[in-house]
Enzyme design. Structure first.
Site, PDB file in Angstrom:
ATOM      1  N   SER A  14       0.892  -1.261   0.297  1.00 49.90           N
ATOM      2  CA  SER A  14      -0.075  -0.026  -0.355  1.00 49.90           C
ATOM      3  C   SER A  14       0.664   0.702  -0.144  1.00 49.90           C
ATOM      4  O   SER A  14       0.629   2.521  -0.803  1.00 49.90           O
ATOM      5  CB  SER A  14      -1.043  -0.138   0.857  1.00 49.90           C
ATOM      6  OG  SER A  14      -1.629   1.156   0.991  1.00 49.90           O
ATOM      7  N   TRP A  24       2.683   1.699  -2.946  1.00 51.38           N
ATOM      8  CA  TRP A  24       1.298   1.875  -4.447  1.00 51.38           C
ATOM      9  C   TRP A  24       1.145   3.812  -4.246  1.00 51.38           C
ATOM     10  O   TRP A  24       0.516   4.393  -5.422  1.00 51.38           O
ATOM     11  CB  TRP A  24      -0.410   1.006  -3.834  1.00 51.38           C
ATOM     12  CG  TRP A  24      -1.483   1.803  -4.468  1.00 51.38           C
ATOM     13  CD1 TRP A  24      -1.433   1.372  -6.317  1.00 51.38           C
ATOM     14  CD2 TRP A  24      -1.881   2.925  -4.865  1.00 51.38           C
ATOM     15  NE1 TRP A  24      -2.379   1.693  -6.435  1.00 51.38           N
ATOM     16  CE2 TRP A  24      -2.662   3.139  -5.671  1.00 51.38           C
ATOM     17  CE3 TRP A  24      -2.080   3.881  -3.811  1.00 51.38           C
ATOM     18  CZ2 TRP A  24      -3.999   3.823  -5.906  1.00 51.38           C
ATOM     19  CZ3 TRP A  24      -3.565   4.642  -3.454  1.00 51.38           C
ATOM     20  CH2 TRP A  24      -4.199   4.551  -4.974  1.00 51.38           C
ATOM     21  N   HIS A  25       1.249   4.257  -3.004  1.00 52.62           N
ATOM     22  CA  HIS A  25       0.812   5.578  -3.056  1.00 52.62           C
ATOM     23  C   HIS A  25       1.708   6.453  -3.739  1.00 52.62           C
ATOM     24  O   HIS A  25       2.019   7.658  -3.360  1.00 52.62           O
ATOM     25  CB  HIS A  25       0.710   5.401  -1.610  1.00 52.62           C
ATOM     26  CG  HIS A  25      -0.768   5.875  -1.126  1.00 52.62           C
ATOM     27  ND1 HIS A  25      -0.825   4.213  -0.413  1.00 52.62           N
ATOM     28  CD2 HIS A  25      -1.934   6.102  -0.792  1.00 52.62           C
ATOM     29  CE1 HIS A  25      -2.468   4.796   0.415  1.00 52.62           C
ATOM     30  NE2 HIS A  25      -2.940   5.830  -0.385  1.00 52.62           N
ATOM     31  N   GLY A  26       2.635   5.930  -3.286  1.00 50.68           N
ATOM     32  CA  GLY A  26       4.186   6.807  -4.304  1.00 50.68           C
ATOM     33  C   GLY A  26       5.701   5.968  -4.612  1.00 50.68           C
ATOM     34  O   GLY A  26       5.897   5.249  -3.592  1.00 50.68           O
ATOM     35  N   PHE A  67      -1.063   9.931  -7.059  1.00 48.70           N
ATOM     36  CA  PHE A  67      -1.238   8.346  -7.068  1.00 48.70           C
ATOM     37  C   PHE A  67      -1.639   7.661  -8.261  1.00 48.70           C
ATOM     38  O   PHE A  67      -1.132   6.577  -7.731  1.00 48.70           O
ATOM     39  CB  PHE A  67      -1.334   7.935  -5.784  1.00 48.70           C
ATOM     40  CG  PHE A  67      -1.074   8.807  -3.993  1.00 48.70           C
ATOM     41  CD1 PHE A  67       0.563   9.261  -4.556  1.00 48.70           C
ATOM     42  CD2 PHE A  67      -2.051   9.481  -4.012  1.00 48.70           C
ATOM     43  CE1 PHE A  67       0.677  10.658  -3.497  1.00 48.70           C
ATOM     44  CE2 PHE A  67      -0.967  10.207  -2.605  1.00 48.70           C
ATOM     45  CZ  PHE A  67       0.566  10.776  -2.466  1.00 48.70           C
TER      46      PHE A  67
END
Length: 505
Positions: free
Chosen positions: A355, A358-360, A505
């Site tokens: 996670s 995935w965000h950055g 994102f």
């Protein structure tokens, strides 16, 4: 194109809505209109990437068909076939051949799924992580006194993470037999490009919405009123609250953490805590509202996350479509909680590491994922039981402090800045260079935003349904909302547009 910029509000949005309504009882034409409008909407900002998405949509359609055909071939043969085979004298040999064919088809279907998922992930990796990987490899090479790399400059297309996750969902669900392959390219392309949720979710599963796309419902007055009210609420939250909080957070995070001191650092994190919630949830409000105006129902994405009484509870309330995606398409395939406690803890940690990634494409996001995963493990070990012994309001405060520490890392531009902020935040005696004074409008809006969260908490504790109360006084509520919406429009037109945080994102 942003939902609250003049081009969308006064030209694109009304034109598409009127055309949709005027098409009447022609669902196929309404679906085609929405697809064309969605492509224009996305290509307005991403004219080059649109062709990559088109190509990947075509690939998904082909791969899904192949998977479906192979899965059908891999299905066990009916008992009658076995009896007939024995009657013909084929006996065990025929059964063995059939079983081998089924196994081969199953393995081929799995290979096609792996190819489809890998191809979609490759799109995400190329656009989002190539620069990050090259930058870190360059640093490693230079540390070893070897020639460095030329760091490629690759623009990150808006919404690429959301698009890729939805496309993976479709392929996996076809493989699992949860959904049939799209009956035609129009339906699947509309699923991928549907403009209300295209840029920042909610992440929707194909089988949850394909029925609505097939029917392409006629939009009624009730849809318009409820949808536009939700859309107005999103604009108000974004422009009047989130953007004001952003100005306060940006100003403080632009300073050296040591110069802020304990109070100033926590103030900056508090501003960002409010900013990211009202910013991201406002996009979800606009997306859900727009979809409703056209007669579609999208799933909710937030459920009052800042009233959570544990980190586990927080992640059941925050960005629920992403959390659900991770649970169904990563946590369960890893084994979930079916392979013992240690494996369960590892799976949780891996999921939230993913996670964070995935965000950055930056180390603060990775650390933020590790941090949240660690607290989810601690919840299972002992923390959840301890928090349940506390009054809900106190457990809520403890949880919020844990979340805010995570947001400090999330907001930081680098691990050095994250470390500096955390160091100051953990030392109540740390004094800044001078008293930190935020602009009055930022402080005032922080109290308003915080008050909203407190009212959410009170609503749960006292059993007050604020939404039902607003419906009982619909005229007053909608009038107040309309006035705030006009104020937000005036502010939005007078100031530069601030993109949604999750567009990165």
């Amino acid at each position: 194109m942003l939902f609250y910029e003049p081009l969308f509000l006064f030209i694109f949005g009304p034109a598409v809505y009127l055309a949709y309504v005027l098409l009447g009882a022609r669902p196929h034409m309404r679906a085609l209109l929405l697809l064309v409008a969605s492509i224009i909407f996305y290509s307005w900002r991403e004219p080059a990437f649109i062709f990559v998405v088109f190509a990947s949509v075509a690939m998904d359609l082909y791969v899904a068909r192949r998977i479906s055909m192979l899965k059908a071939r891999a299905a066990p043969q009916p008992a009658a076939g076995f009896v007939a085979a024995q009657a013909r004298g084929a006996g065990d040999l025929a059964v063995h051949d059939a079983a081998s064919g089924e196994k081969g088809a199953q393995e081929a279907a799995r290979r096609w799924l792996a190819f489809g998922v890998a191809a979609n992930v490759a799109i995400l990796v190329y656009y989002k992580y190539t620069g990050f990987l090259a930058l870190n490899l360059d640093a490693l090479l230079r540390a070893l006194t070897l020639p460095g790399l030329n760091i490629p400059a690759i623009a990150l297309p808006i919404g690429v993470s959301f698009i890729v996750f939805e496309k993976i969902t479709y392929l996996v669900d076809v493989y699992r037999g949860v959904t049939a392959p799209a009956r035609g390219p129009l339906l699947y392309a509309l699923y991928v490009f549907f403009f209300p949720k295209l840029l920042a979710g909610p992440i929707i599963k194909y089988h949850d919405i394909v029925g609505q796309f097939e029917a392409c419902p006629r939009a009624g007055m009730d849809d318009f009123v409820n949808g536009f009210s939700r859309f107005m609420l999103g604009v108000v939250k974004k422009v009047l609250i989130a953007d004001v909080m952003a100005s306060g957070a940006d100003a403080l995070f632009a300073r050296d953490a040591a110069s802020l001191g304990f109070a100033g650092a926590w103030m900056g994190v508090a501003f960002f805590t409010l900013q990211i919630y009202f910013d991201f949830s406002s996009y979800s409000d606009m997306a859900i509202g727009l979809a409703r105006m056209f007669g579609f129902r999208l799933l909710e994405n937030f459920n009052m996350p800042y009233i959570a009484t544990s980190v586990t509870d927080f992640w059941r309330r925050w960005h629920m479509s992403l959390t659900g995606w991770i649970r169904e398409y990563l946590y369960f395939p890893l084994g979930g909680n079916r392979k013992g406690e240690v494996r369960t803890y590892l799976n949780l940690w891996i999921c939230f590491l993913a996670s964070g990634v995935w965000h950055g494409a930056a180390w603060p996001f990775v650390f933020w994922g590790v941090y949240n995963g660690a607290f989810l493990v601690l919840d299972r070990l002992f923390l959840l039981d301890r928090l349940k012994r506390l009054p809900d309001w106190l457990a809520n405060i403890v949880t919020l402090l844990v979340v805010m520490v995570g947001w400090a890392v999330f907001r930081a531009a680098s691990m050095a800045q994250a470390s500096a902020f955390l160091s100051v935040m953990m030392r109540p005696w740390a004094a800044g260079d001078a008293a930190v004074v935020a602009p009055p409008q930022v402080v005032a809006m922080a109290f308003v935003a915080g008050g909203v969260c407190i009212l959410q908490r009170l609503g749960v504790e006292k059993g007050i349904d604020w939404l039902a109360l607003a419906r009982r006084h619909a005229f007053l509520a909608n009038s107040a909302l309309a006035l705030l919406f006009l104020a937000a429009l005036a502010k939005g037109l007078a100031e530069p547009f601030k993109p949604f945080i999750y567009f990165r994102f």
